[in-house]
Design a protein around this motif. Structure first.
Motif, PDB file in Angstrom:
ATOM      1  N   VAL A 150       0.749  -1.285   0.061  1.00 24.54           N
ATOM      2  CA  VAL A 150      -0.027  -0.032  -0.074  1.00 24.54           C
ATOM      3  C   VAL A 150       0.845   1.288  -0.158  1.00 24.54           C
ATOM      4  CG1 VAL A 150      -1.652   1.215   1.108  1.00 24.54           C
ATOM      5  CG2 VAL A 150      -2.020  -1.009   1.277  1.00 24.54           C
ATOM      6  N   SER A 151       1.937   1.264   0.761  1.00 22.00           N
ATOM      7  CA  SER A 151       2.830   2.294   0.926  1.00 22.00           C
ATOM      8  C   SER A 151       3.596   2.786  -0.454  1.00 22.00           C
ATOM      9  CB  SER A 151       4.049   2.160   1.917  1.00 22.00           C
ATOM     10  OG  SER A 151       3.463   1.866   3.276  1.00 22.00           O
ATOM     11  N   GLU A 152       3.871   1.744  -1.336  1.00 23.14           N
ATOM     12  CA  GLU A 152       4.470   1.720  -2.597  1.00 23.14           C
ATOM     13  C   GLU A 152       3.333   2.335  -3.658  1.00 23.14           C
ATOM     14  OE1 GLU A 152       5.800  -1.963  -3.685  1.00 23.14           O
ATOM     15  OE2 GLU A 152       7.803  -1.909  -2.656  1.00 23.14           O
ATOM     16  N   LYS A 153       2.101   2.152  -3.470  1.00 21.12           N
ATOM     17  CA  LYS A 153       1.181   2.594  -4.267  1.00 21.12           C
ATOM     18  C   LYS A 153       1.041   4.086  -3.785  1.00 21.12           C
ATOM     19  CE  LYS A 153      -1.503  -1.368  -5.126  1.00 21.12           C
ATOM     20  NZ  LYS A 153      -2.901  -2.399  -4.836  1.00 21.12           N
ATOM     21  N   ILE A 154       0.813   4.573  -2.744  1.00 19.85           N
ATOM     22  CA  ILE A 154       0.779   5.704  -2.310  1.00 19.85           C
ATOM     23  C   ILE A 154       1.804   6.639  -2.698  1.00 19.85           C
ATOM     24  CG2 ILE A 154       0.598   7.440  -0.125  1.00 19.85           C
ATOM     25  CD1 ILE A 154      -0.866   4.998   1.336  1.00 19.85           C
ATOM     26  N   GLU A 155       3.101   6.190  -2.725  1.00 25.13           N
ATOM     27  CA  GLU A 155       4.294   6.904  -2.956  1.00 25.13           C
ATOM     28  C   GLU A 155       4.583   7.248  -4.471  1.00 25.13           C
ATOM     29  OE1 GLU A 155       7.440   4.857  -1.140  1.00 25.13           O
ATOM     30  OE2 GLU A 155       7.391   5.922   0.784  1.00 25.13           O
ATOM     31  N   ALA A 156       3.850   6.421  -5.137  1.00 30.72           N
ATOM     32  CA  ALA A 156       3.831   6.366  -6.606  1.00 30.72           C
ATOM     33  C   ALA A 156       2.750   7.407  -7.095  1.00 30.72           C
ATOM     34  CB  ALA A 156       3.647   4.763  -7.319  1.00 30.72           C
ATOM     35  N   THR A 157       1.780   7.774  -6.506  1.00 29.81           N
ATOM     36  CA  THR A 157       0.587   8.664  -6.866  1.00 29.81           C
ATOM     37  C   THR A 157       0.961  10.027  -6.344  1.00 29.81           C
ATOM     38  OG1 THR A 157      -0.725   6.820  -6.674  1.00 29.81           O
ATOM     39  CG2 THR A 157      -1.679   9.204  -6.769  1.00 29.81           C
ATOM     40  N   PHE A 174      -7.366   7.378  -5.448  1.00 28.88           N
ATOM     41  CA  PHE A 174      -5.997   7.857  -6.194  1.00 28.88           C
ATOM     42  C   PHE A 174      -6.326   8.815  -7.320  1.00 28.88           C
ATOM     43  CE2 PHE A 174      -4.752   4.059  -3.849  1.00 28.88           C
ATOM     44  CZ  PHE A 174      -3.408   4.278  -3.497  1.00 28.88           C
ATOM     45  N   GLU A 175      -5.658   9.410  -7.967  1.00 23.88           N
ATOM     46  CA  GLU A 175      -5.875  10.162  -9.069  1.00 23.88           C
ATOM     47  C   GLU A 175      -6.539   9.337 -10.296  1.00 23.88           C
ATOM     48  OE1 GLU A 175      -3.263  13.445 -11.916  1.00 23.88           O
ATOM     49  OE2 GLU A 175      -2.173  11.849 -10.583  1.00 23.88           O
ATOM     50  N   SER A 176      -5.795   7.881 -10.169  1.00 20.63           N
ATOM     51  CA  SER A 176      -6.535   6.920 -11.246  1.00 20.63           C
ATOM     52  C   SER A 176      -8.048   6.662 -10.926  1.00 20.63           C
ATOM     53  CB  SER A 176      -5.331   5.717 -11.097  1.00 20.63           C
ATOM     54  OG  SER A 176      -5.595   5.170  -9.871  1.00 20.63           O
ATOM     55  N   GLY A 177      -8.438   7.058  -9.809  1.00 24.20           N
ATOM     56  CA  GLY A 177      -9.939   6.567  -9.480  1.00 24.20           C
ATOM     57  C   GLY A 177      -9.907   5.250  -8.469  1.00 24.20           C
ATOM     58  N   THR A 178      -8.911   4.529  -8.320  1.00 22.13           N
ATOM     59  CA  THR A 178      -8.831   3.633  -7.377  1.00 22.13           C
ATOM     60  C   THR A 178      -9.034   4.196  -5.928  1.00 22.13           C
ATOM     61  OG1 THR A 178      -7.356   2.311  -8.647  1.00 22.13           O
ATOM     62  CG2 THR A 178      -7.353   1.605  -6.567  1.00 22.13           C
TER      63      THR A 178
END
Length: 237
Positions: A150-157, A174-178
């Protein structure tokens, strides 16, 4: 480069540091950021009791920052896990760079648009409740840790938004809508913001500001809307 050493978060540190035991602890489960409720603070403990949440017609921007733990925040995090009966999480520290483990801080940033939406008809019931109880505050910031994935997804957004989903409840996306599931976040601290009121051109009470910095209400606004509704003494004669 030396290998990254794994340290148990405060398993040893807190036992050795007496003052760090005396940190405020947060209720184990906090509602969604953007909720409205009451902030209760005692000597070493603070809690947030949710009373409601706004209906957002358009998304509200929130920021997410990765922040190194300080002794203060490390203490709060440990106390939160201790309250839940959980063991300290193993966290990594790079001794070659003398860097501390990090946590995330999420803050509502689009305050102007949030104020606009709170004054719209969709939020009339909530606004009425806010007028009647000036002790209500906004859950404006949360501090949390998350598992590696989850941390990696957050840091990539780069961008995150607060929205009202199809069920009429607040959601983080997220910006992607997820959707960013709150259940995946281990929230251990929070901050609140107060509301300030004034009257519009028609003499109707409206929310003028949300005080994110904790300062007093500016200009001709008031934290207690009832003060703006008082009839001047000379008009009572």
């Amino acid at each position: 480069m030396r290998p990254i050493l794994t340290i148990l978060l405060l398993a040893l540190t807190l036992n050795a540091c007496g003052p760090m035991r005396q940190m405020q602890q947060v209720a184990s489960q906090l509602p969604m950021i953007g909720s409205v409720g009451k902030h209760q603070s005692q000597l070493f403990k603070k809690e947030f009791q949710k009373m409601g949440e706004p209906t957002l017609v358009s998304p509200i921007a929130v920021s997410v920052q990765s922040v190194p733990f300080t002794s203060n925040m490390l203490g709060k995090y440990s106390k939160n896990r201790e309250k839940q009966g959980l063991e300290p999480l193993a966290m990594e520290r790079d001794t070659t760079k003398n860097t501390m483990p990090k946590y995330f801080k999420m803050t509502i940033t689009d305050v102007i648009r949030l104020v606009e939406q709170l004054n719209q008809s969709d939020n009339a019931p909530l606004k009425k409740y806010l007028k009647e109880d000036s002790d209500l505050v906004l859950l404006s910031q949360i501090s949390f840790v998350a598992q590696v994935e989850v941390s990696e997804k957050i840091e990539a957004t780069d961008r995150f938004f607060l929205t009202t989903d199809r069920d009429g409840t607040l959601s983080l996306v997220f910006e992607s809508g997820t959707i960013l599931n709150m259940a995946d976040l281990e929230v251990f601290d929070f901050e609140t913001a107060n509301f300030c009121w004034n009257k519009d051109n028609k003499g109707q009470l409206q929310i003028a500001h949300i005080l994110m910095d904790g300062k007093t209400s500016p200009g001709d606004t008031a934290a207690n809307p009832k003060k703006l509704d008082r009839t001047p003494d000379y008009l009572k004669l």
